[in-house]
Motif scaffolding. Structure first.
Motif, PDB file in Angstrom:
ATOM      1  N   HIS A  66       0.821  -1.219   0.000  1.00  0.00           N
ATOM      2  CA  HIS A  66       0.000   0.000   0.000  1.00  0.00           C
ATOM      3  C   HIS A  66       0.855   1.270   0.000  1.00  0.00           C
ATOM      4  N   GLU A  67       2.147   1.126   0.316  1.00  0.00           N
ATOM      5  CA  GLU A  67       3.039   2.305   0.311  1.00  0.00           C
ATOM      6  C   GLU A  67       3.584   2.611  -1.082  1.00  0.00           C
ATOM      7  N   VAL A  68       3.264   1.726  -2.044  1.00  0.00           N
ATOM      8  CA  VAL A  68       3.804   1.902  -3.394  1.00  0.00           C
ATOM      9  C   VAL A  68       2.811   2.671  -4.260  1.00  0.00           C
ATOM     10  N   ASN A  69       3.222   3.841  -4.713  1.00  0.00           N
ATOM     11  CA  ASN A  69       2.388   4.654  -5.600  1.00  0.00           C
ATOM     12  C   ASN A  69       3.120   4.867  -6.909  1.00  0.00           C
ATOM     13  N   LEU A  70       2.575   4.326  -7.982  1.00  0.00           N
ATOM     14  CA  LEU A  70       3.285   4.417  -9.257  1.00  0.00           C
ATOM     15  C   LEU A  70       2.543   5.319 -10.238  1.00  0.00           C
ATOM     16  N   SER A  71       3.308   6.042 -11.041  1.00  0.00           N
ATOM     17  CA  SER A  71       2.684   6.823 -12.112  1.00  0.00           C
ATOM     18  C   SER A  71       3.679   6.949 -13.258  1.00  0.00           C
ATOM     19  N   TYR A  84       7.485   6.814 -12.147  1.00  0.00           N
ATOM     20  CA  TYR A  84       7.732   7.509 -10.881  1.00  0.00           C
ATOM     21  C   TYR A  84       7.232   6.635  -9.738  1.00  0.00           C
ATOM     22  N   LEU A  85       8.056   6.541  -8.697  1.00  0.00           N
ATOM     23  CA  LEU A  85       7.672   5.812  -7.486  1.00  0.00           C
ATOM     24  C   LEU A  85       7.523   6.837  -6.373  1.00  0.00           C
ATOM     25  N   ASN A  86       6.344   6.965  -5.844  1.00  0.00           N
ATOM     26  CA  ASN A  86       6.059   7.952  -4.798  1.00  0.00           C
ATOM     27  C   ASN A  86       6.631   9.333  -5.170  1.00  0.00           C
ATOM     28  N   GLY A  87       6.396   9.721  -6.398  1.00  0.00           N
ATOM     29  CA  GLY A  87       6.777  11.053  -6.859  1.00  0.00           C
ATOM     30  C   GLY A  87       8.207  11.192  -7.349  1.00  0.00           C
ATOM     31  N   LYS A 115      -2.564  -6.004  -7.609  1.00  0.00           N
ATOM     32  CA  LYS A 115      -2.479  -4.543  -7.478  1.00  0.00           C
ATOM     33  C   LYS A 115      -2.127  -3.898  -8.826  1.00  0.00           C
ATOM     34  N   GLU A 119      -4.352  -1.425 -11.756  1.00  0.00           N
ATOM     35  CA  GLU A 119      -3.902  -0.114 -12.256  1.00  0.00           C
ATOM     36  C   GLU A 119      -3.713  -0.133 -13.766  1.00  0.00           C
TER      37      GLU A 119
END
Ligand code: DC
Length: 227
Positions: A66-71, A84-87, A115, A119
């Motif tokens: 849940h701490e992984v935010n990808l874009s 990008y990983l968490n910005g 997960k 996405e």
């Protein structure tokens, strides 16, 4: 021209993402490198020592997902999306031999795949997208209008990946590259969760004896037949 969904699957270092990027430019489609997402999660958990060359703590990896935010954000210079990983831009960090040696172990974890597939599906909702990976035509977009299964002889793949890594200044031998490709292909195609398979409706594109231009032209012909 109608915009379709294009799924490109295949073994490691077959030139899938090269083809996907070139197709995306020609067709003005969005290209998403799904392998980069598995690499990014691997980079994140490896930094925390949850996966090493001889160990993996699956429970801890699942707990921390849940701490992984990808874009993805477009690099205006190269016109290709970067991850990008968490910005933080980690495009370079995920392409190292270290991450390559661990990624297939992390990509085999069911919860990691769930997960990322969620996405990935969201990114492709509106068509006009090209994705490359291992399970795009089989699991992520089973209804893609065009599915390509890209392949090439192992010696050709080793040579291409080796040249790419040397050009990047990595210190690596051909033997190490070959070992990594064979290991990953084995893990990716034998894992329980959505293994790499060639679906019945996929078109095989063997590029052993094709240059980039010939490969692109062949793929463009296949796209035109479907649009
Ligand atoms: O395409 P690549 O070599 O950057 O992919 C890195 C790894 O990620 C690959 O060895 C397996 C995994 N992967 C996957 O399991 N499913 C995908 N759709 C894409 C990549």
């Amino acid at each position: 021209m109608k915009k379709i969904t294009i799924a490109i699957d295949g073994y490691s270092s077959c030139g899938k993402s090269t083809l996907a990027k070139e197709l995306a430019k020609e067709l003005n489609y969005i290209f998403v490198d799904y392998g980069a997402m598995y690499r990014a999660v691997t980079f994140f958990v490896a930094q925390k020592n949850l996966v090493t060359s001889n160990s993996i703590d699956k429970k801890a990896i699942i707990d921390i997902l849940h701490e992984v935010n990808l874009s993805f954000q477009l690099n205006e210079e190269t016109k290709t999306p970067e991850i990008y990983l968490n910005g933080e831009n980690i495009e370079k960090e995920i392409r190292t031999p270290f991450v390559s040696s661990l990624v297939s172990k992390v990509a085999a974890i069911k919860e990691v795949r769930e997960k990322l597939v969620e996405e990935q599906r969201k990114m492709g909702e509106n068509g006009g997208i090209i994705m490359d990976g291992r399970d795009i035509g089989s699991v992520v977009f089973p209804h893609a209008e065009l599915k390509l299964f890209v392949t090439a002889e192992i010696a050709t793949r080793v040579e291409r990946r080796y040249a790419e890594m040397i050009a990047k200044g990595e210190e690596v031998t051909r033997q190490e590259v070959e070992k990594n490709l064979i290991e990953r292909d084995h893990l990716d195609s034998t894992r329980e969760e959505s293994p790499l398979i060639q679906t019945e409706d996929a078109i095989v594109l063997d590029n052993t004896n094709l240059n980039r231009k010939e490969q692109l032209e062949l793929a463009l012909t296949l796209v035109k037949e479907r649009t």
